[in-house]
Design an enzyme around this catalytic site. Structure first.
Site, short mmCIF file in Angstrom:
data_model
loop_
_atom_site.label_atom_id
_atom_site.label_comp_id
_atom_site.label_asym_id
_atom_site.label_seq_id
_atom_site.Cartn_x
_atom_site.Cartn_y
_atom_site.Cartn_z
N LYS A 47 11.85 -0.62 14.42
CA LYS A 47 12.87 -0.87 15.46
C LYS A 47 12.59 0.00 16.69
O LYS A 47 12.68 -0.45 17.82
CB LYS A 47 14.27 -0.57 14.92
CG LYS A 47 14.75 -1.56 13.88
CD LYS A 47 15.07 -2.90 14.49
CE LYS A 47 15.33 -3.96 13.45
NZ LYS A 47 15.37 -5.32 13.99
N TYR A 103 10.98 0.99 8.37
CA TYR A 103 11.93 0.04 8.96
C TYR A 103 12.44 0.59 10.31
O TYR A 103 12.38 -0.09 11.33
CB TYR A 103 13.12 -0.22 8.03
CG TYR A 103 14.25 -0.91 8.76
CD1 TYR A 103 14.13 -2.24 9.15
CD2 TYR A 103 15.42 -0.23 9.10
CE1 TYR A 103 15.14 -2.88 9.86
CE2 TYR A 103 16.44 -0.85 9.81
CZ TYR A 103 16.29 -2.18 10.19
OH TYR A 103 17.29 -2.79 10.92
N SER A 149 19.07 -0.89 16.13
CA SER A 149 19.88 -0.30 15.07
C SER A 149 20.18 1.16 15.39
O SER A 149 19.37 1.85 16.03
CB SER A 149 19.08 -0.38 13.76
OG SER A 149 19.68 0.40 12.77
P1 NAD Z 1 19.23 -10.93 7.54
O1 NAD Z 1 18.08 -10.62 6.68
O2 NAD Z 1 20.43 -11.55 6.94
O3 NAD Z 1 18.75 -11.87 8.76
C1 NAD Z 1 17.46 -11.81 9.29
C2 NAD Z 1 16.93 -13.24 9.35
O4 NAD Z 1 15.61 -13.22 9.89
C3 NAD Z 1 16.84 -13.89 7.96
O5 NAD Z 1 17.48 -15.16 8.01
C4 NAD Z 1 15.34 -14.04 7.73
O6 NAD Z 1 15.03 -15.18 6.96
C5 NAD Z 1 14.81 -14.11 9.14
N1 NAD Z 1 13.42 -13.67 9.32
C6 NAD Z 1 12.85 -12.53 8.85
N2 NAD Z 1 11.56 -12.48 9.23
C7 NAD Z 1 11.33 -13.61 9.95
C8 NAD Z 1 10.18 -14.12 10.59
N3 NAD Z 1 8.99 -13.48 10.54
N4 NAD Z 1 10.28 -15.30 11.24
C9 NAD Z 1 11.44 -15.98 11.27
N5 NAD Z 1 12.55 -15.53 10.67
C10 NAD Z 1 12.49 -14.36 10.02
O7 NAD Z 1 19.62 -9.60 8.32
P2 NAD Z 1 20.86 -9.27 9.26
O8 NAD Z 1 21.69 -8.26 8.56
O9 NAD Z 1 21.48 -10.51 9.74
O10 NAD Z 1 20.11 -8.53 10.43
C11 NAD Z 1 19.70 -9.18 11.61
C12 NAD Z 1 18.93 -8.22 12.47
O11 NAD Z 1 19.74 -7.10 12.76
C13 NAD Z 1 17.67 -7.68 11.82
O12 NAD Z 1 16.66 -7.56 12.80
C14 NAD Z 1 18.09 -6.30 11.32
O13 NAD Z 1 17.02 -5.41 11.26
C15 NAD Z 1 19.08 -5.89 12.41
N6 NAD Z 1 20.07 -4.90 11.96
C16 NAD Z 1 20.79 -5.17 10.82
C17 NAD Z 1 21.72 -4.23 10.38
C18 NAD Z 1 22.49 -4.44 9.11
O14 NAD Z 1 22.95 -3.47 8.52
N7 NAD Z 1 22.68 -5.67 8.65
C19 NAD Z 1 21.92 -3.05 11.12
C20 NAD Z 1 21.18 -2.84 12.26
C21 NAD Z 1 20.25 -3.79 12.68
C1 WQD Z 2 26.38 3.73 3.93
C2 WQD Z 2 26.91 4.95 3.17
C3 WQD Z 2 25.34 5.84 1.58
C4 WQD Z 2 25.30 2.42 -1.12
C5 WQD Z 2 21.60 1.28 6.50
C6 WQD Z 2 20.27 1.40 7.18
C7 WQD Z 2 20.45 1.28 8.66
C8 WQD Z 2 21.23 0.02 9.04
C9 WQD Z 2 22.48 -0.14 8.24
C10 WQD Z 2 19.71 -1.72 9.58
C11 WQD Z 2 25.86 6.06 3.00
C12 WQD Z 2 26.56 5.30 0.88
C13 WQD Z 2 25.56 3.27 -0.06
C14 WQD Z 2 25.75 2.77 -2.41
C15 WQD Z 2 26.71 4.77 -1.50
N1 WQD Z 2 20.48 -1.17 8.76
N2 WQD Z 2 26.25 4.41 -0.26
N3 WQD Z 2 26.44 3.93 -2.56
O1 WQD Z 2 22.41 3.91 5.03
O2 WQD Z 2 24.24 3.99 6.78
O3 WQD Z 2 22.46 2.31 6.96
O4 WQD Z 2 22.20 0.01 6.85
O5 WQD Z 2 19.35 -1.34 10.66
O6 WQD Z 2 19.18 1.27 9.20
O7 WQD Z 2 19.70 2.64 6.87
O8 WQD Z 2 24.13 2.05 5.21
O9 WQD Z 2 25.50 0.80 3.61
O10 WQD Z 2 23.29 1.74 2.84
O11 WQD Z 2 25.18 3.30 3.31
O12 WQD Z 2 27.34 5.81 -1.69
O13 WQD Z 2 25.52 2.06 -3.41
O14 WQD Z 2 27.23 4.52 1.84
O15 WQD Z 2 24.88 7.01 0.95
O16 WQD Z 2 26.53 7.28 3.08
P1 WQD Z 2 23.29 3.21 5.97
P2 WQD Z 2 24.52 1.88 3.70
#
Ligand code: NAD
Ligand code: WQD
Length: 352
Positions: A154, A150, A126
């Protein structure tokens, strides 16, 4: 060479979209997910969309015995590892859960992969590993730091992958650092389905648009940005999914073209940003959503959210040069596709 891929967390938001992209490219997918943050319905819909039943195994990445069973009976090219918990606020309240699930779970998975000599991994990292960036756009060599469990989970996994690559040069460990994934499949059949009130901006906007939530709070209007609101690199989940296919293609090419004398030339630990390279402010996203969907998004400005940074966007050059991948879809596409999913499924996968 086998084209079978184990997709941990494949029932989740990004994983389900990636299953489709993998299938379309000719990979065979096996999903392994404990459904802690997803539902079977997502897998059913993916199967319907691709016209073929996806193999689904309900299991936890912390369960080594179960993983062994999965690896014993199948031959995999590699693993895409999405499984993890991702809510920043929850991670502050439950750090042990996050370290156990995200860090111990990944160590467990890597140990079983090593037992079965499966050394190709694409890991969901991330942009959060960059903390508050010193300069923009953020490239892969930027310093890393994290302020919440979190993010720390990562970053810790990245360190583990780096150490593993040093210890044994037959590993190919790609860490894809996602920026802000949004949007949904163009069919409107799969999308992001948060359990409770969304933490992230786009699902919050779309739930206001559909009438589930009354008003968006915009966290901060005094950042040093174009309009005072936070700036992020929003990336369409379909582009993101394609980035995983490109990473696997890269690994396949590398491993298949290798002559015996080249055996030491693995990628080791390879971090790659997946972003568009373009920053969009919160207010710009809200306005774009209204413009594309015709839905008004009532909003109010409130104070900054603790831990938020002003601006964050990627340098996407490495992905382009190395993987031949770049994001194609626009902010308008992201809004349109989010709205199609949300309006057709007002209560997510429980809607029908
Ligand atoms: P999500 O929660 O929709 O998907 C994650 C999946 O992993 C879920 O289906 C959950 O049931 C499964 N899971 C969690 N723990 C598990 C375990 N111990 N064993 C088996 N399955 C498990 O999330 P997402 O948005 O699809 O994110 C996928 C990956 O990408 C995650 O690792 C997340 O940290 C990373 N990521 C997400 C974002 C974002 O903003 N969505 C940004 C950066 C990184
Ligand atoms: C985006 C912008 C908020 C909600 C997060 C995690 C990051 C990654 C992606 C997994 C910011 C603003 C948000 C609301 C708002 N996840 N906001 N009102 O914080 O950039 O990233 O998700 O790895 O680790 O930290 O994403 O969508 O929460 O926020 O004004 O109700 O929207 O302040 O500027 P963020 P976000």
């Amino acid at each position: 060479m086998t084209n079978k891929i184990l997709v941990t967390g494949g029932a989740g938001y990004i994983g389900s979209h990636t299953c489709i992209a993998l299938h379309e490219t000719g990979y065979e997918v096996v999903v392994y997910d404990n459904l802690s943050n997803s539902s079977r319905e997502a897998i059913n819909r993916v199967s319907t969309l691709i016209g073929q039943t996806i193999e689904f195994i309900e299991g936890d990445i912390r369960d080594a015995e179960m993983l062994r069973q999965v690896f014993t009976s199948r031959e995999f090219f590699g693993v895409i590892h999405f499984a993890g918990l991702k809510a920043v606020g929850e991670s502050v309240a439950k750090p042990l859960l996050y370290y156990n699930n995200n860090v111990s779970g990944t160590i467990n998975l890597l140990e079983v992969m090593a037992e079965y000599n499966i050394k190709n991994l694409v890991f969901s990292s991330s942009a959060t590993v960059y903390g508050d960036p010193e300069s923009l756009p953020i490239d892969e060599n930027s310093p890393r730091s994290c302020t919440n469990p979190y993010g720390q989970s990562k970053l810790t996994v990245e360190h583990i992958l780096e150490d593993l690559a040093v210890s044994d040069d037959s590993w190919n460990l790609v860490a894809l650092r996602y920026f802000n994934p949004v949007g949904a499949h163009s069919s409107g059949q799969i999308g992001e389905d948060p359990n409770d009130i969304p933490n992230n901006l786009m699902p919050y906007i779309s739930q206001v648009a559909v009438g589930k939530l009354k008003k968006l709070s915009i966290f901060g209007d005094d950042y040093p940005t174009i309009d005072g609101t936070g700036v992020r690199d929003f990336i369409h989940v379909t582009d993101l999914a394609q980035g995983h296919v490109s990473a696997l293609n890269y690994l396949e090419q590398l491993t298949s073209s290798r002559s015996p004398s080249d055996m030491a030339k693995s990628v080791g630990f390879l971090p790659i940003n997946l972003g568009t390279g373009k920053g969009t402010s919160v207010l710009e996203l809200v306005n774009a959503f209204t413009e594309v969907t015709g839905r008004d998004i009532p909003h109010q400005f409130t104070g900054r959210r603790a831990g938020d940074i002003a601006s964050c966007y990627a340098s996407a050059d490495k992905a382009k040069t190395l993987l031949g991948w770049q994001a194609e879809l626009s902010i308008a596409d992201m809004c349109q596709d989010t709205w199609r999913w949300q309006s057709q499924n007002p209560s997510g996968y429980n809607s029908h």
